[in-house]
Design a protein around this motif. Sequence first.
Motif, PDB file in Angstrom:
ATOM      1  N   VAL A  20       0.840  -1.208   0.000  1.00 23.15           N
ATOM      2  CA  VAL A  20       0.000   0.000   0.000  1.00 23.15           C
ATOM      3  C   VAL A  20       0.876   1.259   0.000  1.00 23.15           C
ATOM      4  CG1 VAL A  20      -1.756   1.297   1.262  1.00 23.15           C
ATOM      5  CG2 VAL A  20      -1.936  -1.188   1.074  1.00 23.15           C
ATOM      6  N   LEU A  21       1.937   1.251   0.825  1.00 21.13           N
ATOM      7  CA  LEU A  21       2.839   2.410   0.840  1.00 21.13           C
ATOM      8  C   LEU A  21       3.387   2.646  -0.571  1.00 21.13           C
ATOM      9  CD1 LEU A  21       4.969   1.793   4.083  1.00 21.13           C
ATOM     10  CD2 LEU A  21       2.853   3.076   3.851  1.00 21.13           C
ATOM     11  N   LEU A  22       3.728   1.562  -1.250  1.00 17.55           N
ATOM     12  CA  LEU A  22       4.281   1.683  -2.600  1.00 17.55           C
ATOM     13  C   LEU A  22       3.228   2.200  -3.582  1.00 17.55           C
ATOM     14  CD1 LEU A  22       6.629   1.189  -4.546  1.00 17.55           C
ATOM     15  CD2 LEU A  22       5.805  -1.148  -4.825  1.00 17.55           C
ATOM     16  N   ALA A  23       2.014   1.672  -3.491  1.00 19.24           N
ATOM     17  CA  ALA A  23       0.945   2.114  -4.395  1.00 19.24           C
ATOM     18  C   ALA A  23       0.712   3.621  -4.229  1.00 19.24           C
ATOM     19  CB  ALA A  23      -0.341   1.336  -4.115  1.00 19.24           C
ATOM     20  N   LEU A  24       0.723   4.093  -2.971  1.00 23.59           N
ATOM     21  CA  LEU A  24       0.498   5.524  -2.722  1.00 23.59           C
ATOM     22  C   LEU A  24       1.615   6.352  -3.362  1.00 23.59           C
ATOM     23  CD1 LEU A  24      -0.531   5.392   1.077  1.00 23.59           C
ATOM     24  CD2 LEU A  24      -2.046   5.550  -0.905  1.00 23.59           C
ATOM     25  N   GLN A  25       2.838   5.901  -3.217  1.00 23.89           N
ATOM     26  CA  GLN A  25       3.977   6.653  -3.768  1.00 23.89           C
ATOM     27  C   GLN A  25       3.995   6.590  -5.296  1.00 23.89           C
ATOM     28  OE1 GLN A  25       6.134   8.569  -2.187  1.00 23.89           O
ATOM     29  NE2 GLN A  25       5.241   8.158  -0.187  1.00 23.89           N
ATOM     30  N   ALA A  41      -5.002 -12.703   0.834  1.00 23.75           N
ATOM     31  CA  ALA A  41      -5.957 -12.210   1.846  1.00 23.75           C
ATOM     32  C   ALA A  41      -6.954 -11.242   1.216  1.00 23.75           C
ATOM     33  CB  ALA A  41      -5.204 -11.523   2.977  1.00 23.75           C
ATOM     34  N   ALA A  42      -8.109 -11.105   1.895  1.00 28.80           N
ATOM     35  CA  ALA A  42      -9.182 -10.277   1.334  1.00 28.80           C
ATOM     36  C   ALA A  42      -8.863  -8.793   1.394  1.00 28.80           C
ATOM     37  CB  ALA A  42     -10.478 -10.561   2.105  1.00 28.80           C
ATOM     38  N   ARG A  43      -8.099  -8.382   2.419  1.00 26.39           N
ATOM     39  CA  ARG A  43      -7.865  -6.945   2.615  1.00 26.39           C
ATOM     40  C   ARG A  43      -6.436  -6.579   2.266  1.00 26.39           C
ATOM     41  NH1 ARG A  43      -8.928  -5.526   8.520  1.00 26.39           N
ATOM     42  NH2 ARG A  43      -7.884  -7.493   8.884  1.00 26.39           N
ATOM     43  N   LEU A  44      -6.263  -5.528   1.474  1.00 27.90           N
ATOM     44  CA  LEU A  44      -4.922  -5.015   1.224  1.00 27.90           C
ATOM     45  C   LEU A  44      -4.504  -4.160   2.430  1.00 27.90           C
ATOM     46  CD1 LEU A  44      -5.065  -3.912  -2.544  1.00 27.90           C
ATOM     47  CD2 LEU A  44      -4.195  -6.059  -1.569  1.00 27.90           C
ATOM     48  N   LEU A 103      -4.528   2.960   6.258  1.00 29.95           N
ATOM     49  CA  LEU A 103      -4.007   2.609   4.926  1.00 29.95           C
ATOM     50  C   LEU A 103      -5.163   2.401   3.952  1.00 29.95           C
ATOM     51  CD1 LEU A 103      -1.064   0.137   5.739  1.00 29.95           C
ATOM     52  CD2 LEU A 103      -0.928   2.576   5.191  1.00 29.95           C
ATOM     53  N   ALA A 104      -6.214   1.732   4.429  1.00 30.77           N
ATOM     54  CA  ALA A 104      -7.367   1.474   3.554  1.00 30.77           C
ATOM     55  C   ALA A 104      -8.011   2.796   3.140  1.00 30.77           C
ATOM     56  CB  ALA A 104      -8.378   0.575   4.270  1.00 30.77           C
ATOM     57  N   ALA A 105      -8.078   3.752   4.066  1.00 26.45           N
ATOM     58  CA  ALA A 105      -8.690   5.054   3.754  1.00 26.45           C
ATOM     59  C   ALA A 105      -7.853   5.791   2.716  1.00 26.45           C
ATOM     60  CB  ALA A 105      -8.821   5.885   5.035  1.00 26.45           C
ATOM     61  N   ARG A 106      -6.535   5.766   2.876  1.00 25.89           N
ATOM     62  CA  ARG A 106      -5.675   6.454   1.908  1.00 25.89           C
ATOM     63  C   ARG A 106      -5.751   5.771   0.537  1.00 25.89           C
ATOM     64  NH1 ARG A 106      -6.359   9.952   4.836  1.00 25.89           N
ATOM     65  NH2 ARG A 106      -4.866  11.129   6.091  1.00 25.89           N
ATOM     66  N   LEU A 107      -5.897   4.462   0.543  1.00 24.12           N
ATOM     67  CA  LEU A 107      -6.006   3.717  -0.720  1.00 24.12           C
ATOM     68  C   LEU A 107      -7.310   4.064  -1.442  1.00 24.12           C
ATOM     69  CD1 LEU A 107      -4.136   1.626  -2.025  1.00 24.12           C
ATOM     70  CD2 LEU A 107      -5.354  -0.179  -0.815  1.00 24.12           C
ATOM     71  N   ARG A 108      -8.374   4.247  -0.645  1.00 26.44           N
ATOM     72  CA  ARG A 108      -9.695   4.542  -1.232  1.00 26.44           C
ATOM     73  C   ARG A 108      -9.699   5.860  -1.997  1.00 26.44           C
ATOM     74  NH1 ARG A 108     -11.938   2.227   3.283  1.00 26.44           N
ATOM     75  NH2 ARG A 108     -12.079   4.201   4.388  1.00 26.44           N
ATOM     76  N   VAL A 109      -8.917   6.839  -1.508  1.00 27.26           N
ATOM     77  CA  VAL A 109      -8.968   8.153  -2.165  1.00 27.26           C
ATOM     78  C   VAL A 109      -7.828   8.328  -3.180  1.00 27.26           C
ATOM     79  CG1 VAL A 109     -10.152   9.258  -0.243  1.00 27.26           C
ATOM     80  CG2 VAL A 109      -7.659   9.272  -0.289  1.00 27.26           C
ATOM     81  N   ALA A 113      -7.855   4.504 -11.111  1.00 26.19           N
ATOM     82  CA  ALA A 113      -8.488   3.216 -10.821  1.00 26.19           C
ATOM     83  C   ALA A 113      -7.815   2.570  -9.614  1.00 26.19           C
ATOM     84  CB  ALA A 113      -8.348   2.307 -12.040  1.00 26.19           C
ATOM     85  N   ALA A 114      -8.627   1.855  -8.824  1.00 24.35           N
ATOM     86  CA  ALA A 114      -8.067   1.131  -7.679  1.00 24.35           C
ATOM     87  C   ALA A 114      -7.097   0.074  -8.201  1.00 24.35           C
ATOM     88  CB  ALA A 114      -9.200   0.463  -6.903  1.00 24.35           C
ATOM     89  N   PRO A 115      -6.053  -0.254  -7.434  1.00 21.29           N
ATOM     90  CA  PRO A 115      -5.164  -1.339  -7.867  1.00 21.29           C
ATOM     91  C   PRO A 115      -5.966  -2.624  -8.091  1.00 21.29           C
ATOM     92  CG  PRO A 115      -4.220  -0.182  -5.980  1.00 21.29           C
ATOM     93  CD  PRO A 115      -5.615   0.349  -6.171  1.00 21.29           C
TER      94      PRO A 115
END
Length: 448
Positions: A20-25, A41-44, A103-109, A113-115
């Motif tokens: 997730v840290l990488l996706a954000l960057q 797993a179901a949750r990133l 992390l999930a909140a930052r990923l949502r915004v 497109a979502a990963p």
Amino acid sequence: MRGMEPDHDVAIAGGGASAVLLALQLRRRWPGCRIGVAEPAARLGAGAAYATRQDEHLLNVPAGGMSADPDAPGDFVDHLRAQGFAADVAARYVPRRLYHDYLAARLRVLPGAAPHHARAEAVGYDPAGCALLLASGERLRARAVVLATGNRPRGLPVEVPAQAAGRVIGAWDHDAVAALPAAADVAIVGTGLSMVDAALGLHARGHRGRIVALSRHALLPLPHAAPGEAAVDLDALLALPLRARLHALRREAAALRRDGRPWQWLMQALRPHGVALWRSLGDADRARFLRHAVRYWDVHRHRIAPEAAAVLDAMIARGDLSLAQARLEAIAPEQGRLRLDARARDGRALQWRVDAAIDATGIETRLAHSADPLLAALREAGLVRAGPCGLGLDVDADGAVRDAGGRARDDLYAIGSLRIGAEWESVAIPELRVQAARIAARLAAHGG
Ligand SMILES: Cc1cc2nc3c(=O)[nH]c(=O)nc-3n(C[C@H](O)[C@H](O)[C@H](O)COP(=O)(O)OP(=O)(O)OC[C@H]3O[C@@H](n4cnc5c(N)ncnc54)[C@H](O)[C@@H]3O)c2cc1C
């Protein structure tokens, strides 16, 4: 990076916090970057550390140190304050589940497109097509692949007979630990951070049975102190070989104590220099550190929240939790229970009869012993090689993976505990977010 037409720009093996840290960057530096993540797993963003939903499992870093973004150090605190926490939350050790929520909140915004989340384990890599091969049969084709497979349990050092298997639980299987009957006698193998999680989990559910935790040295992680500053002469330390370095640190810690200041301030001052300190040691000194010093280093370095330490101390004082210096030799089923045979450090044979055993032996960092099929496949194909002392993977300063011949690849990168041999200080968020930023900058420079 390969020039074919891939489905993704970057494919990530593993979907824990590092991914997730990488996706954000990546998205910040390369706005249209298409990201694929292989994660069963179901949750990133949950992974080993943040999957727990139990409030007694606290962060072991104050909230103020846990921002996902190295350029916005207050980001996690801002998130918590927006959830209603007071300003002093920066100094608090909040439940780890809140970090997953963040992390999930930052990923949502995340703009764009979502990963793409492929719910499967990555089991191989095709370098010709730059594709991660998944156990589901899916291929994640990309311009580059980042290995973010994180922490995998080491596993007990003894074979567990099939009839005993149901009574042996992994410490990270929080639901199974929580489901143990309150009256069960429990042995916890390991006395590190995973043991702390298990013991606190049992305590929070009003456990009444006996709990024994065993490891060869039975050293518990030490508590954090209130923050404060100590000076370190880094250049002088870097110039010393291991033995003299450790003596110098002990002298510094003793001097702090004499002044009525906590030794923790010294560890805190050393914290940003962990990579430099490790890299400056020769191979022989690194091996010596792992043989003789690491267990003492770890309990001082990987500290726990003072409130968690207080609960453990109270459990020990009441006799609810006892510690044993012993090496586990066998586990066997016996009349519906388990018998654990162990050897004390003075050679005495020890035995416990318990209802369940919890495996809290920690993570496997040696590449040759990794149970990860992806790492095994990469190693067999000569696409990776072990880092110093056989730990993790060999990488360059940006995390590009070195192949068996020592050449840094332009299609494969590693983040997180896979870099422990090369960097040592490579498991916690303050390092992972910097690694994520550097990998993202390098990939964006090529492809963005
Ligand atoms: C119990 C615990 C508590 C911790 N507490 C803190 C803390 O408070 N603060 C802090 O800074 N650090 C803490 N850490 C350190 C921790 O290493 C990092 O914060 C962070 O969780 C690391 O994330 P990661 O994604 O690198 O690894 P992990 O969390 O281990 O995630 C790796 C993911 O990769 C997946 N995976 C593995 N192999 C494959 C494969 N072949 N194919 C596909 N997916 C795969 C796994 O399913 C997992 O979801 C803690 C660690 C643990 C174990």
